[in-house]
Design an enzyme around this catalytic site. Sequence first.
Site, PDB file in Angstrom:
ATOM      1  N   CYS A 402       0.821  -1.210   0.000  1.00  0.00           N
ATOM      2  CA  CYS A 402       0.000   0.000   0.000  1.00  0.00           C
ATOM      3  C   CYS A 402       0.855   1.259   0.000  1.00  0.00           C
ATOM      4  O   CYS A 402       0.321   2.356  -0.169  1.00  0.00           O
ATOM      5  CB  CYS A 402      -0.941  -0.007   1.202  1.00  0.00           C
ATOM      6  N   ASP A 612     -10.687  -0.249   7.643  1.00  0.00           N
ATOM      7  CA  ASP A 612      -9.396  -0.918   7.816  1.00  0.00           C
ATOM      8  C   ASP A 612      -8.288   0.105   7.569  1.00  0.00           C
ATOM      9  O   ASP A 612      -8.400   0.975   6.711  1.00  0.00           O
ATOM     10  CB  ASP A 612      -9.247  -2.146   6.907  1.00  0.00           C
TER      11      ASP A 612
END
Length: 726
Positions: A402, A612
């Site tokens: 990410c 999340d």
Amino acid sequence: MQAMAYPAVKDLVFVGGGHAHALVLRAFAMAPLPGVRLTVINPGPAAPYTGMLPGLIAGHYRRDEIMIDLLRLARQSGARAILDRATGIDRDRRLVHLADRPPIAYDLLSLDVGIASDLPDIAGYSDHAVAAKPLGRYAEAWEAFVTRALPAPRLTIIGGGVAGMELALASQHRLAGLGRTPAITVIERSAAVLPNIGRGARDSLLAHATRAGIRLITGAEVAEIAAQSVRLTTGEVLASDFTLSVAGTRPQGWLADTGLALSQGFVTVGTTLQSSDPLIFAAGDCVYLSHAPRPKAGVFAVREAPILHHNLRAALTGGAMKPYHPQRDYLKLVSTGGRGAVADKFGLRFGGAWLWRIKDRIDRNFMAMFTEGAAMAQPLPPTPRVEGLMEAMGPKPLCGGCGAKLGAEGLAAALATLPAPTRPDVLSGRGDDAAILRTATGVQVITTDHLRALTDDPRLMARIAANHALGDIFAMGAKPQAALAQIILPRLSETLGARTLAEIMDEAAKVFAQAGADIVGGHSSTGAELTIGFTVTGLADRPITKAGAQPGDVLILTKPLGSGTIMAAEMALTRLPGVILGEAVATCLALMGESLAPAASALAPIAHAMTDVTGFGLAGHLLEICEASNTGATLRLADLPLLPAAEALAAAGEASSLAPQNRAACLGRITGDQTSARAALMFDPQTCGGLLAAVPASAAPALLARLPTARIIGTVTEGPPRLHLG
């Protein structure tokens, strides 16, 4: 994942992270071989250097100073590192069987799996004693024993050879230096200790043992080991708080089932270091040199490495191989506890502090081969270059996971003109973790996510990517339904491409099946590097959004922070005194591969709002909840759960390439001191991060009891949408 300039067409697999393999991996890092894919398999992320172990026991070295970081070596050489233990070889199918994952295919195989010095046939051994080899467990057990701070510790060392005597002297030095009064006994079944060393060096070591008060028992064997005692075959019972075996020289048991020619359980090799199977090489303590038998000693593994490296390359390229002829004798430098040493070669005797300094320099120079080199910087483009290019590139290489996504501000600008949904069954579009679609019986949520690889292990990367994609479904309180895969493979031969895709899909199917979902198809292509993504749907009666947090709610985070910082440091080959980065990376990768399903099951029925924590970091995702709920939040930095080494790395200035954009996106919306390393980790992009939920304060104790790794990190307050650091 390193981009390959050429397609990989052969799999060279190294089983074991011994000295020979470490040196061969280093050689491949310095001189890559186009067309080969390297894999190293080892139970742990770091391997101890045997020459410095007595110095660690004596307290002269830190643990990180004697450990070879295998994950760092893998990064440098472009190898995939698989942390597992080999259990067998299928030579017909060319597969290495592993303890905790499916087999690994090979075209060429090399073994350097060492030996064990345990004594499994002695009653009570497995429960109450530790072996000097493998070294890692011994080093950990020793440090735990030292911290017990027994005033008069009693030690029993089984084995009176050079290693046993060296470790006895090292133990005595460490404990006496801490103000304790150790009683150390060395047991040797032969008629005399130190049977395989010259007379002069033997006499010197015996004199050191006498001065240290070490008791020597010869002509006796151990019959039974208990928690605090050792019973000998003579009937004598020795009190023992720490029992160490240095006596065994046991081959790995699984080698017996390989069908390879063995000698007393060790792999028989010839001058080329090939076994009876020409596709399998071997080196180090696990081998028997049929042409020149030698005792087990690290010096031979070190000398075998250049020949092994040459011959592996020759086997892959069709070149001529070189023979390995070991020396008849070698210089043995045996430390004597303090900063002194005894030398033995050709029966000559030397000793003193000057020899310790020589040994210390030799050992440190050896370890420097695996730690040399500055941290990896962003490669500079050629000149002339367009103005603004360097600013756009940034100071660090682009991160994986990410950490490679577009920053929050840039993403918001790009999506600003996206038209709102017009279909009546599309209940929400962009802005939450997943889009919400109306169905006849409830709602369906749909999301998509893909990750630039942050590990060269395709199976592990598939597990991380699948769990990461499922995170959005779980954050919405939905049950996973179906998934489509989007896979970009690096350039590989048809055979290796099929192997790699099969690994990815097999692991992904397991992850989704465990979550209750099916993989129903997908798309694959070839590109510069490995990228894995999934589009996932889920079903819910009542979706949980980022809106709904209420003042007075507590904020629960289910996973520790720091994955972006740790993986950025690993990619940059960072070194930090006191930190074995490979161990931190291994812990980080294992956590990324863990499912959010148990946490979602506990939180979904209770949470007022949930998301999340992924690419925008804890601060960015918490602010999204605040904005959607029109609330503020107080965050307690001291209560943030962090991955091992994350805070130390952040304090040293390590950060993901996305972290500056995450910090900029929160500018002006956070009050409180943001200068600490812990504060920096609020902006750290997480891959497969934890769930962040706003729950009623009254429900928190029961939730924490169900989720032992979860932590309360703050509270929801009245708006406006801002964070205050407490």
